[in-house]
Write a protein that holds these residues in place. Structure first.
Motif, short mmCIF file in Angstrom:
data_model
loop_
_atom_site.label_atom_id
_atom_site.label_comp_id
_atom_site.label_asym_id
_atom_site.label_seq_id
_atom_site.Cartn_x
_atom_site.Cartn_y
_atom_site.Cartn_z
N ALA A 125 -26.74 5.04 -1.69
CA ALA A 125 -25.33 5.27 -2.04
C ALA A 125 -25.05 6.77 -2.07
O ALA A 125 -25.93 7.57 -2.39
N SER A 152 -16.06 10.61 1.12
CA SER A 152 -17.36 10.12 1.60
C SER A 152 -18.07 9.24 0.58
O SER A 152 -19.16 8.74 0.85
N ASP A 154 -19.40 6.33 -1.92
CA ASP A 154 -19.53 4.89 -2.14
C ASP A 154 -19.22 4.56 -3.60
O ASP A 154 -18.73 3.48 -3.90
N PHE A 178 -9.44 4.30 -2.71
CA PHE A 178 -9.98 3.93 -1.40
C PHE A 178 -10.45 2.48 -1.49
O PHE A 178 -11.13 2.10 -2.44
N ASP A 180 -12.76 0.77 -0.14
CA ASP A 180 -14.19 0.44 -0.12
C ASP A 180 -15.00 1.30 -1.09
O ASP A 180 -16.21 1.42 -0.96
N THR A 181 -14.35 1.91 -2.05
CA THR A 181 -15.05 2.80 -2.97
C THR A 181 -14.93 2.28 -4.41
O THR A 181 -13.84 1.99 -4.88
N ARG A 182 -16.08 2.18 -5.07
CA ARG A 182 -16.08 1.81 -6.48
C ARG A 182 -15.78 3.05 -7.33
O ARG A 182 -16.11 4.17 -6.94
N GLN A 200 -24.86 -0.29 -3.28
CA GLN A 200 -23.74 -0.83 -2.51
C GLN A 200 -23.12 0.26 -1.65
O GLN A 200 -22.05 0.79 -1.94
N ILE A 201 -23.83 0.62 -0.57
CA ILE A 201 -23.31 1.66 0.31
C ILE A 201 -22.24 1.07 1.23
O ILE A 201 -22.33 -0.09 1.66
N SER A 202 -21.23 1.87 1.51
CA SER A 202 -20.11 1.41 2.33
C SER A 202 -20.53 1.33 3.80
O SER A 202 -21.34 2.13 4.27
N GLN A 203 -19.95 0.42 4.52
CA GLN A 203 -20.26 0.25 5.94
C GLN A 203 -19.23 1.00 6.77
O GLN A 203 -18.50 0.44 7.57
N ARG A 204 -19.14 2.32 6.52
CA ARG A 204 -18.15 3.11 7.25
C ARG A 204 -18.79 3.88 8.41
O ARG A 204 -18.13 4.67 9.08
#
Length: 321
Positions: A125, A152, A154, A178, A180-182, A200-204
């Motif tokens: 992350a 950038s 996550d 965002f 997809d960002t916690r 939980q890394i984003s799939q960007r």
């Protein structure tokens, strides 16, 4: 040496603007009860790694990368440090990389994703610290940088919440949302470990939004050292009067009465934290690193003013026959 069949070691990159609380989070991790053996790589922009010296926890392993950003100029240094870590510490469960306050955390994570590390490291992350009381000041000091850093993330850590009210926190979250960002809110960077190490890394993808924002390359720093005792009132006046081009100052000093302090200036907020003893390995009684964003900050003038805060040495006592 990595054992055959061993799972890749997860890597967390901690980013965020100058003074947002990254080193405080590292201390929280190294002193925390999470059951992990954690190695920490600390990158500081100045010539002296003040952040590494501010890490007080003794558990885990600490590695220092100074005098530049590992997201660009010191990239090879980061690669070599990771290789050394993997070769010497096969018992490590997790790697944490603390980025400098002017670095792009996404670029650092891109290095972790190099093919040479594919079977040995895993991007876990990108955690970006946000100073809830100073985010607008950060944008004013280096337009584009703080925004790119949070872009950038996550996991966003909205830190120093004790310095602002609920209305301001809600307004920040409404503006910087965002999908997809916690986001987690903290005081003193006390992020729950089940959130911090959730992986939980984003799939960007690996492309950094920061690539079009060269403002971090405009950052500059100066270092002041002196061994004489300090007039605290004088030093406070000098730091409180710094030009806006200087956003961050940090270091250590010894007052004329022997007390020692860690010094933190973030924007216009200045604090002195008592210390029991001088940090090891710095080789001087007083040391400050100043970081700014203009081409030619008046460092010479500021360093001369700091010299003026050193009290004259007491005359040597006469010996007895």
């Amino acid at each position: 040496m990595v054992m055959q069949g061993a799972a890749p070691i997860p890597v967390t990159v901690i980013g965020g603007f100058l003074g947002a609380g990254k080193t405080t989070l590292v201390n929280h991790i190294l002193s925390g009860d999470h059951g992990l053996k954690v190695a920490v790589l600390v990158n500081d922009f100045g010539a002296v790694n003040i952040d590494a010296a501010l890490i007080t926890a003794t558990e885990g392993s600490l590695y220092s990368l100074s005098n530049g950003c590992v997201c660009c100029g010191l990239n090879q240094g980061l690669v070599e440090q990771l290789e050394e870590l993997l070769a010497s510490r096969p018992d490590i469960d997790h790697v944490v990389i603390e980025a400098s306050g002017v670095a792009d955390p996404a670029r650092i994570m891109d290095t972790v994703r190099y093919a040479r590390f594919a079977a040995r490291l895993r991007a876990d992350a990108i955690v970006v610290m946000v100073d809830a009381a100073g985010f607008d000041d950060a944008i004013a000091a280096a337009p584009g940088l703080a925004e790119a850093q949070i872009g950038s993330a996550d996991l966003l850590v909205l830190n120093k919440t004790e310095l602002v009210d609920r209305t301001a926190l809600d307004a920040w979250r409404a503006h910087w949302t965002f999908p997809d960002t916690r986001i987690v809110e903290t005081a003193r960077a006390c992020v729950p470990f089940d959130i911090l190490f959730a992986g939980q890394i984003s799939q960007r993808g690996i492309a950094s939004r920061f690539a079009a924002e060269p403002v971090h390359e405009q950052a500059t720093s100066a270092t002041w050292r002196h061994d004489g005792p300090i007039d605290l009132n004088c030093l406070q006046k000098v730091l409180a009067g710094l030009p806006t081009a200087i956003y961050r100052a940090k270091g250590f000093l010894r007052a004329h009465d022997g007390r020692r302090f860690a010094v933190h200036l973030v924007g216009t907020r200045l604090s002195f934290e008592p210390m029991a003893h001088a940090p090891e390995g710095l080789g001087t009684e007083n040391l400050l690193v100043l970081i700014g964003f203009e081409k030619h900050p008046p460092f010479e003038t500021i360093l001369a003013q700091l010299d003026g805060c050193v009290e004259p040495a007491a005359p040597a006592a006469k010996g007895h026959a």
